[in-house]
Write an enzyme that holds these catalytic residues in place. Structure first.
Site, mmCIF file in Angstrom:
data_model
loop_
_atom_site.group_PDB
_atom_site.id
_atom_site.type_symbol
_atom_site.label_atom_id
_atom_site.label_comp_id
_atom_site.label_asym_id
_atom_site.label_seq_id
_atom_site.Cartn_x
_atom_site.Cartn_y
_atom_site.Cartn_z
ATOM 1 C CE LYS A 52 42.878 100.617 1.207
ATOM 2 N NZ LYS A 52 43.553 99.355 1.491
ATOM 3 C CD GLN A 96 44.216 96.606 -0.545
ATOM 4 O OE1 GLN A 96 44.686 97.582 -0.026
ATOM 5 N NE2 GLN A 96 43.012 96.190 -0.557
ATOM 6 C CG ASP A 119 46.441 98.292 6.365
ATOM 7 O OD1 ASP A 119 45.677 98.659 6.306
ATOM 8 O OD2 ASP A 119 46.839 97.369 5.197
HETATM 9 N N1 GUN Z 1 41.908 94.055 1.575
HETATM 10 C C1 GUN Z 1 40.798 94.539 2.370
HETATM 11 N N2 GUN Z 1 40.670 95.334 2.970
HETATM 12 C C2 GUN Z 1 41.966 95.778 3.192
HETATM 13 C C3 GUN Z 1 42.642 96.734 4.226
HETATM 14 O O1 GUN Z 1 42.123 97.569 4.745
HETATM 15 N N3 GUN Z 1 44.213 96.739 4.335
HETATM 16 C C4 GUN Z 1 44.895 95.939 3.368
HETATM 17 N N4 GUN Z 1 46.244 95.894 3.342
HETATM 18 N N5 GUN Z 1 44.234 94.940 2.425
HETATM 19 C C5 GUN Z 1 42.824 94.864 2.755
#
Ligand code: GUN
Length: 293
Positions: A52, A96, A119
């Site tokens: 990311k 996350q 998100d």
């Molecule tokens: N863990 C797995 N996928 C995601 C996501 O898209 N966002 C977040 N914050 N955590 C995750």
């Protein structure tokens, strides 16, 4: 059979975002800023967050990574969320997941200002999505819908079977595909661990979205000729021949299923690369205050 190339489409969308960011900067606008909060040292989460942050650089965003040890308290993490909510330089942020067991993920997500929830996990964004209102769409459903759009796959009146009912994939993608308009207007069936006759239901599907997290669950004899199959599975199956020690395995037995499909996504290189660009799209929208003022 046509392979849906998520890697190529994601590269195309990244280039489109980078172009728009360059134009914003040239016009003296604010550089979109994404903050990622990572708790602990889970291997999967480390990789996702690193990707990311790297993608932010690629498209020209500012990014900040905030790390905490596993033993951070819920209060401390809530204080971090509160600070990011109030920081006017931060356009969007993510915490996350998964979080350590002693921290309530629901509590953390609800504490995030929905206007910065890139998100798309906050109940306000999820609620607005199911009402068909402008919102931050969560990454995986958004990526799936974008692939259907870019490949001009017909959805109107089609029977779409969603395998899995998770809050981050199954439920939202089912909701999106039943909305009025394109891509939508589907008749949607959601199957899960308690569903009877999954095979018979899948055999009726024009579009199957496999998001159960069970490696190679969908077999060749469960798919009708000409179906569109979207594989959301990303299980790390141990594999001694790989340098990483695992093989990323989808929910679809690809070799059996692919010959029957009109379109299919591979794993890796299908839905996976699309999820990060969905986050970038949301960050751009947040930077532009395009959804919420
Ligand atoms: N863990 C797995 N996928 C995601 C996501 O898209 N966002 C977040 N914050 N955590 C995750």
């Amino acid at each position: 059979m046509k392979l849906i190339d998520g890697k190529a489409i994601s590269a195309q969308i990244k280039a489109e975002i980078a172009q728009e960011v360059a134009e914003i900067k040239a016009a003296g606008g604010k550089t979109p800023h994404l903050v990622a909060v990572l708790v602990g040292t889970d291997g999967g989460s480390e990789t996702y967050v690193a990707n990311k942050v790297r993608t932010c650089e690629e498209v020209g965003f500012k990014s900040t990574l905030i790390r905490y040890d596993n033993d951070i308290t819920e209060e401390e993490l809530l204080a971090c969320v509160d600070k990011l909510n109030k920081d006017s330089d931060v356009d969007g942020f993510i915490v996350q997941l998964p979080l350590p067991k002693h921290i309530s993920e629901d509590k953390i997500i609800e504490a995030i200002d929905y206007r910065k929830d890139v998100d798309g996990f906050h109940p306000v964004n999820v609620g607005r999505m199911s009402l068909g209102m402008p919102c931050f769409l969560s990454a995986t459903p958004s990526g799936i819908v974008e692939l259907l759009k870019r490949y001009e796959i017909e959805t109107s009146g089609k029977h779409c079977v969603v395998l899995g009912r998770s809050n981050i994939v199954g439920k939202p993608v089912a909701s999106l595909l039943m909305q009025k308009g394109y891509p939508g207007d589907c008749t949607v069936t959601v199957c899960h661990s308690r569903t009877k006759n999954i095979k018979e239901i899948c055999l009726e599907a024009d579009i199957i979205i496999a998001a159960l997290g069970v490696p190679e669950f969908l077999k060749g004899d469960m798919v009708k000729e000409g179906a569109v199959v979207i594989d959301v599975g990303t299980t790390r199956v141990p594999n001694a021949e790989r340098k990483s020690g695992f093989k990323l395995t989808g929910d679809v037995a690809f070799d059996e299923v692919a010959p029957k499909c009109s379109y299919i996504t591979p794993v890796p290189g299908g839905v996976g690369p699309m999820t990060i660009v969905s986050l970038m799209k949301n960050t751009l929208l947040a930077g532009k205050k395009a959804i919420y003022k």
